[in-house]
Write a protein that holds these residues in place. Structure first.
Motif, PDB file in Angstrom:
ATOM      1  N   ALA A   1       0.830  -1.204   0.000  1.00  0.00           N
ATOM      2  CA  ALA A   1       0.000   0.000   0.000  1.00  0.00           C
ATOM      3  C   ALA A   1       0.867   1.257   0.000  1.00  0.00           C
ATOM      4  CB  ALA A   1      -0.921  -0.007   1.219  1.00  0.00           C
ATOM      5  N   ARG A   2       1.926   1.237   0.792  1.00  0.00           N
ATOM      6  CA  ARG A   2       2.823   2.389   0.838  1.00  0.00           C
ATOM      7  C   ARG A   2       3.433   2.652  -0.549  1.00  0.00           C
ATOM      8  NH1 ARG A   2       5.706   0.791   4.744  1.00  0.00           N
ATOM      9  NH2 ARG A   2       4.598   1.931   6.377  1.00  0.00           N
ATOM     10  N   ARG A   3       3.798   1.587  -1.236  1.00  0.00           N
ATOM     11  CA  ARG A   3       4.383   1.713  -2.569  1.00  0.00           C
ATOM     12  C   ARG A   3       3.364   2.269  -3.561  1.00  0.00           C
ATOM     13  NH1 ARG A   3       8.888   2.797  -5.289  1.00  0.00           N
ATOM     14  NH2 ARG A   3       8.947   1.785  -7.345  1.00  0.00           N
ATOM     15  N   VAL A   4       2.139   1.757  -3.520  1.00  0.00           N
ATOM     16  CA  VAL A   4       1.099   2.221  -4.444  1.00  0.00           C
ATOM     17  C   VAL A   4       0.776   3.686  -4.192  1.00  0.00           C
ATOM     18  CG1 VAL A   4      -1.356   2.005  -5.033  1.00  0.00           C
ATOM     19  CG2 VAL A   4       0.074  -0.052  -4.850  1.00  0.00           C
ATOM     20  N   GLU A   5       0.649   4.063  -2.930  1.00  0.00           N
ATOM     21  CA  GLU A   5       0.335   5.461  -2.615  1.00  0.00           C
ATOM     22  C   GLU A   5       1.464   6.405  -3.035  1.00  0.00           C
ATOM     23  OE1 GLU A   5      -2.012   6.679   0.858  1.00  0.00           O
ATOM     24  OE2 GLU A   5      -1.694   4.648   1.619  1.00  0.00           O
ATOM     25  N   HIS A   6       2.693   5.939  -2.966  1.00  0.00           N
ATOM     26  CA  HIS A   6       3.834   6.776  -3.340  1.00  0.00           C
ATOM     27  C   HIS A   6       3.923   6.950  -4.866  1.00  0.00           C
ATOM     28  CE1 HIS A   6       7.842   8.509  -3.349  1.00  0.00           C
ATOM     29  NE2 HIS A   6       8.231   7.580  -4.203  1.00  0.00           N
ATOM     30  N   VAL A   7       3.805   5.846  -5.572  1.00  0.00           N
ATOM     31  CA  VAL A   7       3.991   5.877  -7.028  1.00  0.00           C
ATOM     32  C   VAL A   7       2.780   6.477  -7.738  1.00  0.00           C
ATOM     33  CG1 VAL A   7       4.313   4.439  -9.085  1.00  0.00           C
ATOM     34  CG2 VAL A   7       5.575   3.919  -6.974  1.00  0.00           C
ATOM     35  N   HIS A   8       1.584   6.219  -7.228  1.00  0.00           N
ATOM     36  CA  HIS A   8       0.356   6.630  -7.930  1.00  0.00           C
ATOM     37  C   HIS A   8      -0.396   7.740  -7.192  1.00  0.00           C
ATOM     38  CE1 HIS A   8       0.787   3.175 -10.634  1.00  0.00           C
ATOM     39  NE2 HIS A   8       1.063   2.451  -9.556  1.00  0.00           N
ATOM     40  N   ALA A   9       0.350   8.578  -6.482  1.00  0.00           N
ATOM     41  CA  ALA A   9      -0.279   9.629  -5.676  1.00  0.00           C
ATOM     42  C   ALA A   9      -1.171  10.559  -6.496  1.00  0.00           C
ATOM     43  CB  ALA A   9       0.800  10.436  -4.959  1.00  0.00           C
ATOM     44  N   ASN A  10      -0.838  10.760  -7.778  1.00  0.00           N
ATOM     45  CA  ASN A  10      -1.605  11.684  -8.622  1.00  0.00           C
ATOM     46  C   ASN A  10      -2.760  11.011  -9.358  1.00  0.00           C
ATOM     47  OD1 ASN A  10       0.087  13.873  -7.957  1.00  0.00           O
ATOM     48  ND2 ASN A  10       1.564  13.267  -9.530  1.00  0.00           N
ATOM     49  N   ASP A  11      -2.903   9.703  -9.161  1.00  0.00           N
ATOM     50  CA  ASP A  11      -3.996   8.956  -9.803  1.00  0.00           C
ATOM     51  C   ASP A  11      -5.265   9.131  -8.975  1.00  0.00           C
ATOM     52  OD1 ASP A  11      -5.783   6.949 -10.732  1.00  0.00           O
ATOM     53  OD2 ASP A  11      -4.088   5.784 -11.482  1.00  0.00           O
ATOM     54  N   LEU A  12      -6.352   9.491  -9.640  1.00  0.00           N
ATOM     55  CA  LEU A  12      -7.619   9.698  -8.929  1.00  0.00           C
ATOM     56  C   LEU A  12      -8.109   8.431  -8.236  1.00  0.00           C
ATOM     57  CD1 LEU A  12      -9.570  11.931 -11.490  1.00  0.00           C
ATOM     58  CD2 LEU A  12      -8.415  12.647  -9.385  1.00  0.00           C
ATOM     59  N   ASN A  13      -7.691   7.284  -8.738  1.00  0.00           N
ATOM     60  CA  ASN A  13      -8.113   6.013  -8.145  1.00  0.00           C
ATOM     61  C   ASN A  13      -7.208   5.556  -7.002  1.00  0.00           C
ATOM     62  OD1 ASN A  13     -10.353   5.335  -9.962  1.00  0.00           O
ATOM     63  ND2 ASN A  13      -8.764   5.202 -11.531  1.00  0.00           N
ATOM     64  N   CYS A  14      -6.151   6.297  -6.737  1.00  0.00           N
ATOM     65  CA  CYS A  14      -5.196   5.896  -5.700  1.00  0.00           C
ATOM     66  C   CYS A  14      -5.888   5.817  -4.337  1.00  0.00           C
ATOM     67  CB  CYS A  14      -4.056   6.904  -5.630  1.00  0.00           C
ATOM     68  SG  CYS A  14      -2.797   6.491  -4.401  1.00  0.00           S
ATOM     69  N   PRO A  15      -5.693   4.714  -3.607  1.00  0.00           N
ATOM     70  CA  PRO A  15      -6.336   4.542  -2.299  1.00  0.00           C
ATOM     71  C   PRO A  15      -5.622   5.351  -1.206  1.00  0.00           C
ATOM     72  CG  PRO A  15      -4.949   2.658  -2.754  1.00  0.00           C
ATOM     73  CD  PRO A  15      -4.908   3.525  -3.990  1.00  0.00           C
TER      74      PRO A  15
ATOM     75  N   ASN B   1     -12.717   1.543  -3.186  1.00  0.00           N
ATOM     76  CA  ASN B   1     -13.853   1.345  -4.097  1.00  0.00           C
ATOM     77  C   ASN B   1     -14.261  -0.125  -4.116  1.00  0.00           C
ATOM     78  OD1 ASN B   1     -15.849   1.942  -6.009  1.00  0.00           O
ATOM     79  ND2 ASN B   1     -14.446   1.655  -7.739  1.00  0.00           N
ATOM     80  N   ASN B   2     -14.478  -0.656  -2.906  1.00  0.00           N
ATOM     81  CA  ASN B   2     -14.837  -2.067  -2.730  1.00  0.00           C
ATOM     82  C   ASN B   2     -13.770  -2.997  -3.310  1.00  0.00           C
ATOM     83  OD1 ASN B   2     -17.382  -1.777  -1.368  1.00  0.00           O
ATOM     84  ND2 ASN B   2     -18.246  -1.093  -3.316  1.00  0.00           N
ATOM     85  N   ILE B   3     -12.517  -2.619  -3.106  1.00  0.00           N
ATOM     86  CA  ILE B   3     -11.350  -3.378  -3.563  1.00  0.00           C
ATOM     87  C   ILE B   3     -11.457  -3.661  -5.068  1.00  0.00           C
ATOM     88  CG2 ILE B   3      -9.770  -5.248  -2.967  1.00  0.00           C
ATOM     89  CD1 ILE B   3     -11.214  -5.717  -0.412  1.00  0.00           C
ATOM     90  N   THR B   4     -11.770  -2.600  -5.801  1.00  0.00           N
ATOM     91  CA  THR B   4     -11.923  -2.696  -7.255  1.00  0.00           C
ATOM     92  C   THR B   4     -10.720  -2.047  -7.943  1.00  0.00           C
ATOM     93  OG1 THR B   4     -14.327  -2.573  -7.044  1.00  0.00           O
ATOM     94  CG2 THR B   4     -13.383  -2.146  -9.229  1.00  0.00           C
ATOM     95  N   LEU B   5     -10.020  -2.807  -8.739  1.00  0.00           N
ATOM     96  CA  LEU B   5      -8.837  -2.301  -9.432  1.00  0.00           C
ATOM     97  C   LEU B   5      -9.205  -1.399 -10.608  1.00  0.00           C
ATOM     98  CD1 LEU B   5      -6.538  -5.453  -9.686  1.00  0.00           C
ATOM     99  CD2 LEU B   5      -5.903  -3.275  -8.623  1.00  0.00           C
ATOM    100  N   PRO B   6      -8.446  -0.310 -10.820  1.00  0.00           N
ATOM    101  CA  PRO B   6      -8.617   0.459 -12.053  1.00  0.00           C
ATOM    102  C   PRO B   6      -8.077  -0.345 -13.233  1.00  0.00           C
ATOM    103  CG  PRO B   6      -6.761   1.288 -10.780  1.00  0.00           C
ATOM    104  CD  PRO B   6      -7.444   0.274  -9.923  1.00  0.00           C
ATOM    105  N   GLN B   7      -8.491  -0.010 -14.420  1.00  0.00           N
ATOM    106  CA  GLN B   7      -8.124  -0.796 -15.601  1.00  0.00           C
ATOM    107  C   GLN B   7      -6.622  -0.822 -15.855  1.00  0.00           C
ATOM    108  OE1 GLN B   7     -10.427   0.637 -18.918  1.00  0.00           O
ATOM    109  NE2 GLN B   7     -12.291  -0.395 -18.231  1.00  0.00           N
ATOM    110  N   ASP B   8      -5.951   0.256 -15.530  1.00  0.00           N
ATOM    111  CA  ASP B   8      -4.522   0.345 -15.844  1.00  0.00           C
ATOM    112  C   ASP B   8      -3.644   0.031 -14.626  1.00  0.00           C
ATOM    113  OD1 ASP B   8      -5.306   2.534 -14.407  1.00  0.00           O
ATOM    114  OD2 ASP B   8      -4.138   3.994 -15.572  1.00  0.00           O
ATOM    115  N   ALA B   9      -4.151  -0.752 -13.692  1.00  0.00           N
ATOM    116  CA  ALA B   9      -3.412  -1.033 -12.460  1.00  0.00           C
ATOM    117  C   ALA B   9      -2.119  -1.788 -12.745  1.00  0.00           C
ATOM    118  CB  ALA B   9      -4.283  -1.853 -11.511  1.00  0.00           C
ATOM    119  N   CYS B  10      -1.063  -1.398 -12.045  1.00  0.00           N
ATOM    120  CA  CYS B  10       0.223  -2.077 -12.186  1.00  0.00           C
ATOM    121  C   CYS B  10       0.218  -3.379 -11.387  1.00  0.00           C
ATOM    122  CB  CYS B  10       1.352  -1.177 -11.687  1.00  0.00           C
ATOM    123  SG  CYS B  10       1.295  -0.834  -9.910  1.00  0.00           S
ATOM    124  N   ASN B  11       1.291  -4.135 -11.489  1.00  0.00           N
ATOM    125  CA  ASN B  11       1.369  -5.411 -10.789  1.00  0.00           C
ATOM    126  C   ASN B  11       1.329  -5.248  -9.266  1.00  0.00           C
ATOM    127  OD1 ASN B  11       1.507  -6.825 -13.179  1.00  0.00           O
ATOM    128  ND2 ASN B  11       3.730  -6.961 -13.192  1.00  0.00           N
TER     129      ASN B  11
END
Length: 238
Positions: free
Chosen positions: A105-119, A180-190
């Protein structure tokens, strides 16, 4: 178990259905029905709160009744065996799950901070969940479980654990809101994909964990009362 009519299914508590129909928990997950912390409510009440049509849920449950697969019937197993199962299957598993989920989670929030779907806020929430869950599990391991294993069912400590289970349920609800109910965005990384896969596993495991404790482990077996009565008699019936 014998087949149950749709009407009977609707009147039974979710916790009872989850522990007597193999695979029912999967149905409840699909329709987002809380069978752990909300296990005391009837299926009808739970469906009404969600505004959910009862028909597909009832059909799915009735289909499960005709399958051969069976869950372990923990009600008929020794209390100590259930405790060991909970310790190995859930306590130790949660202690492996949460640190890794926090890292992801820490990695996702850091890398995708500007993504509207970022948790945003998920890392902090998972850290708080881990702290609360660890405290809860230690109290069970050090205080309550040894008492239950010895045939003692203390109302106070059990009530405290059940109240904390409700708090864990609230934490899962916040987790759903953040993701979002643990729903991945379409362009989610690994990394994001692995995170949400792990969150789904954690949620299902924690709900099953709470279900086993609330509906089976914390319920005093009738044999305990019989044993107590026998110990109090004059001995002529021995």
């Amino acid at each position: 178990m014998s087949a149950i009519t749709p009407t009977s299914l609707l009147t039974q508590p979710l916790g009872q259905l989850a522990t007597t129909i193999a695979g029912a928990t999967g149905v409840f997950h699909q329709y987002k029905l809380d069978f752990c912390c909300g296990g005391k409510q009837s299926l009808a009440d739970a469906l009404a709160k969600k505004g959910q049509d009862a028909t597909p849920v009832l059909v799915a449950l009735q289909q499960l009744q005709h399958q051969d697969a069976e869950l372990p019937e923990w009600r008929s197993q020794p209390v100590k065996a259930l405790i060991e199962h909970i310790l190995e299957r859930f306590h130790q598993r949660h202690r492996r799950q949460l640190p890794e989920l926090i890292r992801l989670a820490r990695r996702v929030e850091h890398v995708h901070a500007n993504d509207l779907n970022c948790p945003t806020g998920l890392t902090q929430h998972l850290e708080e969940m881990y702290q609360e869950l660890e405290s809860h599990m230690l109290k069970e391991e050090q205080i309550l479980f040894p008492m239950l294993a010895g045939g003692i069912y203390p109302a106070g400590p059990i009530s405290v654990m059940e109240e904390e289970h409700l708090q864990h349920g609230d934490a899962l609800a916040i987790l759903d809101e953040l993701t979002n109910n643990i729903t991945l965005p379409q362009d989610a990384c690994n990394t994001w994909t692995a995170l949400y896969l792990g969150l789904k596993e954690l949620k299902e495991d924690l709900m099953q964990h709470i279900l086993l404790e609330n509906e089976i482990l914390f319920v005093q077996p009738k044999t305990i009362a019989k044993d107590d009565d026998r110990q109090m008699c004059c001995g002529s019936c021995q």
